[in-house]
Design a protein around this motif. Sequence first.
Motif: not given
Length: 264
Positions: A80-91, A54-65
Motif C-alpha cells: 500500500v505504501e508504494d501506491c498513490p495515497p488515495e489507495v490507502a484512503a479508499v481501503l 476519472l481516467r486517472d482513477v481508472d489507471r490506479v484502481f481498475s481491477p481489469f487492468r
Amino acid sequence: MSTVGLARRATDSAPPVRRYVEHVMGMPISLALRGAHTDDRLATGAWEEAVAALRDVDRVFSPFRADSFISRLDRGEIEVEDCPPEVAAVLEIGERMRLESGGAFNVWRVGPEERLTLDPSGVVKGWAVERAARPLASLPETDVCLSAGGDMVCHVAAATSPDWRVGVENPLDPTRMVAMVPIRNGGVATSGSAHRGAHVVDARTGVVPTALASVTVVAGDLTTADLDATAAFAMGGAGIEWLRDRRGRSGVVVWADGRAEVFG
C-alpha cells in the motif's frame, strides 16, 4: 447497478439543460449543466478536468487492468505504501463500511481457487465521481448533475434554482419508474442486479442476495449513498431496516416481488 434517470418538469420556466457524455471506467459518464456556464470555455474546461480525474482513477484502481496499482497490489507485487495515497484512503473507507455493515460489504472477495482477491470497486465508483464533480460544482451560477452509470452527484448554485428531479427505474420493468426523487445538493445511488447481473454478494457468505431487486439511497454525498446502497442490497431483506438506522439517508427499496418501500 440499476439505472437512475434524470428528469425535470416540462414547463416553460424550466431552464435549458446542456448535456455532455464520455465513456470512462467502462461506463457512460454524463453531465447535465444549466445556468450561466453550460457551453463556454469554463464549462468545457471543467468537464475536461472531470473526465481526466476519472481516467486517472481508472489507471490506479481498475481491477481489469493488469498494470493498475490495485491489480499489482492484489498480486503482492507492491505494498500500500508504494501506491498513490488515495489507495490507502479508499481501503480505509472500505474497512469502515465493512465494520458498519457487519461484514456484508467488503473490498476483499473470494476469487478463483478460494484466494482472497482485492476489488475496491464498491467504494471507488461513488468516491471517484464525487471527486470528479468538484471542478464542475465550482462553476459560478451553474447547476450540475454528474452521472456515472446511473449514480449521480447533484448541485444547485442558488436558492432560486429548481431541484434536480431523479427518476428511479423499476428494476423489474425498465420502462417504468417507481419514484421521482427531488435533490438539490448530494448524491443518489442505486444498487441492484437489473443491468449488471449478480455482481453484488453478501461478503459474509459469498451468496448473491435475492430478497431485493434494487436499493436507491439519497445522501449528502455520493460516496455515502453508493456505499449504503451496495451494503443494504448485499444484506438482503435486513437491508432496509439497517438503512432506517442510518441518519441523513432516504430513498426507496424495491423488493423482489416488485413492492416499493420508501425510507427516510
